[in-house]
Scaffold this active site. Structure first.
Site: not given
Length: 558
Positions: A65, A98-99
């Site tokens: 994550d 997010t990545t």
């Protein structure tokens, strides 16, 4: 930093300050941003790899994550921190992507560096990036797919896409169904408050044993074994206080000279406690949740009345019980009335993996639900919990916005083609920045291919060809290596995930590009150099020892 004034130098900065100017400052910040993006890039996609983070106390986190990795890496470079902020904003706004946001930000900086090397001014690049981002957002509207909030199948597919590659694939169908049911249950006319969805992690069993409770699960047991295990059609009271003898507000001392007087004090305390319990019984309470202690004698009286009581309930659990049952928390038992009671079809104590829990279930129009996550080890459950958090975020976003996009890198390739066409209409050197922005977006499908062990060039050429032919949903299947219709495969993600990622990444990249002077004061500066505009020790890697905090955090990871 010193300025010559006549024959006397004028000292502006303190001796222990460090200044980096011009291209050195730009290079330093760009390198920091690229390093952050590179650290999480291999986690992207269904075949992304996990990272292991080990902190100074020996605690281990295994995850892919993006925001978890970046927040746990203890990054202390100011420019790198700005890229981490991109991930945190993405997480808070939409819960996923997010990545992708960080990787795009890093690629924008990389492409900008190439333009800066061609003597194109940073403000020109920044202006071109802003124009491209605005056009990209508009272009996403053209390929967005409308989704009905009642279309449970697509919502489950969106949830499954968010969980892919995060350790929950084996049970993602079940978990997706649980997530969609949970979000739809807490949805109301005012929107969706995901705080009403609590996640209880229980070590033991398999992920497939996870379940959804329409109500609240409290990780406590009833205070006395003489109390009932199960109460049906329960009137629920929530006490924001204690069921204990009231203490005086001032310090007082009482001298007892006779044993009878002592007995009278004891009987008086018991009478107070019995009166509290009688008050609860008189209003019809069958289950009582108290956020502080319950006196032993009060426990006895409660058991006699057949009331199930739980003490030291967490504030968050008490609030959820109140929302779920309709109870009104009261600070004193003396003030409680029948109208303050909530209702639950059942309140019961059950055992899960050896631990006792109290379930508040069968509530009418449940305003709070609990997801019980099961897993073989703590690390497994923690990673599934992070996947569930992302899935809840994207399902909430989809219901609120009603628009989704095909996944698998399809939106990025479509935007890249649209921006190249748009670049022809942009005058001046900004055209080069728009083209660089288009190239930067293709880092997503390229990374998906690399992480899947495929040839990124072949995959990108095939994707471009399909999109040129009008197949706007064509994306990369990381399992087969083929270019397929992502809509037909049920791979979707909310439109807001992409728009937020593009906006945040662009803003961060533009902000870093516009910095041409970095002044580190006091303990942030490295050892003094001969000239004020020299690079900090370690070169463009960073300030104050460069990516020192990042290097330390990544030491156990990379």
């Amino acid at each position: 930093m010193a300025q010559q004034m006549g024959n006397q130098p004028l000292i502006v900065l303190s001796d222990d300050s460090q200044r980096t100017s011009g291209k050195d400052a730009q290079s330093m910040n760009i390198q920091a941003g690229k390093a952050v993006a590179e650290s999480v890039r291999t986690t992207l996609g269904p075949k992304g790899m996990d990272k292991m983070l080990v902190d100074s106390s020996g605690s281990v986190i295994v995850t892919n994550d993006g925001v978890t990795l970046l927040t746990e890496m203890e990054i202390d470079h100011p420019a790198a921190d700005m890229i981490v902020d991109v991930a945190e904003t993405q997480e808070s706004e939409v819960g996923d992507g997010t990545t992708s946001a960080v990787v795009v930000a890093g690629e924008l900086l990389k492409r900008a560096e190439e333009l800066l090397d061609q003597d194109i001014h940073a403000t020109t690049v920044a202006q071109g990036y802003r124009q491209a981002a605005q056009k990209a957002t508009e272009a996403l509207d053209d390929v967005a797919i409308d989704v009905d909030a009642d279309d449970k199948e697509i919502l489950q597919q969106i949830s499954a896409t968010a969980m892919t590659g995060k350790g929950a694939e084996n049970a993602r169908d079940l978990l997706s169904e649980l997530v969609v049911d949970a979000v739809r249950t807490v949805a109301d006319d005012d929107g969706i408050d995901t705080d009403n969805i609590s996640v209880e992690k229980v070590v033991g069993g398999a992920i497939e044993n996870s379940e959804l409770v329409e109500g609240v699960l409290v990780n406590k047991s009833r205070v006395s074994d003489n109390m009932p295990y199960f109460v049906e059609d329960a009137n629920v009271a929530v006490i924001d206080g204690a069921l204990e003898v009231k203490e005086t507000e001032i310090d007082a001392e009482v001298n007892v000279t006779d044993p009878d007087q002592l007995q009278q004090f004891i009987e008086q305390e018991e009478a107070q406690l019995e009166e509290m319990v009688d008050q609860l019984a008189d209003v019809g309470a069958d289950a009582v949740f108290v956020d502080s202690g319950i006196d032993d004698m009060a426990q006895h009286y409660l058991a006699q009345e057949g009331i199930l009581a739980v003490r030291r309930v967490k504030n968050s659990d008490a609030q959820q019980i109140a929302r779920s049952t309709g109870a009104t928390p009261v600070s004193s038992v003396d003030d409680i009335t029948e109208d303050d009671l909530g209702f639950a079809g059942s309140v019961s104590q059950k055992e899960i993996a050896g631990d006792e829990h109290v379930f508040v279930e069968d509530v009418e129009d449940a305003q709070a639900v609990t997801l019980i996550l099961r897993g073989g080890t703590e690390h497994v459950i923690d990673e599934v919990d992070r996947a569930i958090e992302d899935a809840i975020g994207v399902v909430r976003t989809t219901i609120e916005d009603g628009k989704v996009l095909a996944g698998g890198g399809a939106p990025e390739v479509e935007l890249s083609l649209a921006l190249r066409d748009y670049a022809d209409s942009v005058g001046g050197r900004e055209q080069l920045a728009v083209e660089a922005f288009a190239d930067a977006l293709e880092v997503i499908p390229r990374t998906l291919a690399e992480n899947a062990g495929l040839d990124p060039i072949d995959s990108l050429v095939e994707l471009r060809s399909d999109h040129d032919a009008g197949k706007t949903g064509a994306g990369l299947d990381a399992y087969t290596g083929d270019t397929v219709d992502m809509e037909a495969d049920g791979v979707y993600e909310p439109k807001r995930v992409k728009t937020q990622a593009i906006d945040s990444a662009t803003e961060a990249a533009v902000m870093l590009l516009r910095i041409d002077d970095v002044i580190a004061a006091g303990d942030l500066a490295v050892a003094d150099d001969d000239e004020g505009d020299d690079m900090p020790a370690g070169g463009p890697g960073g300030m104050g020892g460069g990516m020192g905090g990042m290097g330390g955090g990544m030491g156990g990871m990379m």
